[in-house]
Every structure is written in structure tokens, then in C-alpha cells.
Design an enzyme around this catalytic site. Structure first.
Site, PDB file in Angstrom:
ATOM      1  N   SER A  71     -72.139 -26.622  13.342  1.00 22.92           N
ATOM      2  CA  SER A  71     -71.005 -26.464  12.621  1.00 22.92           C
ATOM      3  C   SER A  71     -69.680 -26.436  13.521  1.00 22.92           C
ATOM      4  CB  SER A  71     -71.105 -25.221  11.695  1.00 22.92           C
ATOM      5  OG  SER A  71     -71.108 -24.062  12.463  1.00 22.92           O
ATOM      6  N   LYS A 105     -68.178 -18.663  14.721  1.00 19.98           N
ATOM      7  CA  LYS A 105     -67.212 -19.345  13.792  1.00 19.98           C
ATOM      8  C   LYS A 105     -65.769 -18.936  14.428  1.00 19.98           C
ATOM      9  CE  LYS A 105     -69.765 -21.439  10.730  1.00 19.98           C
ATOM     10  NZ  LYS A 105     -70.962 -21.293  11.368  1.00 19.98           N
TER      11      LYS A 105
END
Length: 234
Positions: free
Chosen positions: A155, A193
Site C-alpha cells: 500500500s 501509513k
């Protein structure tokens, strides 16, 4: 070794099957583990299935079969496979301090690799050192402790972070907008993230258009470290 939440869920399912002959519903599991949503139960169920403790039967409602139990629940101990992984979930701050960094040379230092961090579907972060990695001293700041984590998932590929990379993390509880952080989410999962604060909400942004941004109340997200470097093995 299972995480605390995985062990709690497996024990709950085992007891309910023994009592009622059928496993509990996802709502019952969510209430028993005091989770906010059934998505957390889905992730725990998937983790237990991947580790071989349960089996889900297709096309049947509430069809979960206990395959084996860990020693902590009365199961027979078995030797781990060579590639096995023994996680211990972070509960709030990482438990204890990482092993002290060891000088390798004047230009490098060894940091403990504390396990895996998800750059994809969140998995547990690890608080046990598996091995050390040599890190150039230029990556490290003069403030705070540092440790390393192996990245699992894709991701963050558009930020140059690939599956299998080792990220170097400086321990901190704060972050600025745009920082890439280790975020502890909803008390039982951790992920890597990009951090952005939006009023009373926190956005955890992926660097891959295939993944959606997660927006959560600030109280459900706890920053545990900031990315300061990356090591890639070819």
C-alpha cells in the site's frame, strides 16, 4: 504464539462450540472481545485461519471449525515451521524497550528488527526482536530510540516502500501532516501509513490508489513512531 486478541477469540469460539455445538455469531464475537466493529473480527478470524487454528466451511452460516488449539488453551505443543512467526501484539505503547543498538563501525549501527508492520491490510506489529540489521548512522537522529520493522504489503509503493523492505523507525508519539508513521489503530492493530490530522479525525493515507484512505476518530489512532529511513535487500 498468538496475539492476545487472537487467543481471546479462539478461546471464546472453542467454549461456545463446546457449550452449544455451534460457533458464535460475528456480533457475539465482537461483543465478547469489546471491539467496535465486525471488521476487526473478520481480520482476527482470517489470521487464525491462516495460522491453521480454525477452518471456515464455504456456503454455510456460522461454519467455523476448530482445527487445533495452542498450548495455552490445552492444545498439544508443536515445533514451529522454519518460516513461522511468533507475534506479540503491541498494547498501547510497545512493551518494554528494544534491545540496545550495537555499533558496527563508525558509519553503521545495528538496530533490532522488531517484526513486521503492514503496508496493506493491517496486521499486528511486533514487540519482540527477531534479528538485527546494520543501519547507516546518517539515517538516525540524535533524539529518541530507533528500531526496524519488515514491511508486509504494497500500500506504500508510490512512496518507494515495497513489500519486504525494512523501515527504520524513530519512536515518537507525535507526527506532522504528511509524515509516514507506525500507527496503532483501535487498540489491536498497527499499520504503516501517511498521517494527516483533519480536526478531530485522523486520516491514514496509503500511497497506492488500490487502497482507500482510512479516516478514524483521533482517539482510535496512536502514533508509535515515524519513518526515518529504509533498507532494501536485492
Amino acid at each position: 504464539m498468538l496475539t492476545k486478541k487472537q487467543l481471546e477469540l479462539l478461546s471464546f469460539i472453542d467454549k461456545r462450540v463446546a457449550r452449544d455445538g455451534v460457533p458464535p455469531s460475528f456480533d457475539e464475537m465482537k461483543d465478547a472481545l469489546k471491539l467496535r466493529s465486525k471488521s476487526g473480527i473478520h481480520r482476527l478470524i482470517t489470521a487464525l485461519e491462516e495460522r491453521g487454528f480454525i477452518r471456515r466451511l464455504a456456503h454455510k452460516a456460522r461454519a467455523i471449525e476448530i482445527v487445533k488449539l495452542p498450548e495455552a488453551l490445552g492444545g498439544t505443543p508443536s515445533a514451529p515451521e522454519p518460516s513461522s512467526f511468533s507475534p506479540r501484539v503491541i498494547d498501547g505503547d510497545r512493551v518494554g524497550q528494544p534491545p540496545a543498538a550495537m555499533p558496527v563501525s563508525s558509519s553503521a549501527i545495528e538496530l533490532p528488527v522488531m517484526g513486521r508492520i503492514a503496508a496493506g491490510t493491517p496486521i499486528e506489529a511486533i514487540s519482540e526482536s527477531s534479528h538485527n540489521v546494520a543501519v547507516p548512522t546518517g539515517m538516525l537522529s540524535n533524539q529518541g530510540n530507533h528500531y526496524a520493522l519488515e514491511v508486509k504489503g504494497d500500500s506504500m509503493i508510490d512512496a518507494g516502500i515495497n513489500n519486504g523492505d525494512v523501515v527504520v523507525i524513530r519512536e515518537t508519539g507525535t507526527a506532522d501532516n504528511g509524515d509516514i508513521v507506525v500507527a496503532h489503530v483501535e487498540g489491536y492493530e498497527a499499520t504503516l501509513k501517511r498521517f494527516r490530522r483533519k480536526g478531530e479525525m485522523i486520516a491514514l493515507e496509503a500511497a497506492n490508489p488500490a487502497y482507500e484512505t482510512r479516516v478514524l476518530p483521533a482517539g482510535q489512532v496512536k502514533v508509535q513512531g515515524k519513518l526515518v529511513g529504509l533498507i532494501r535487500t536485492y
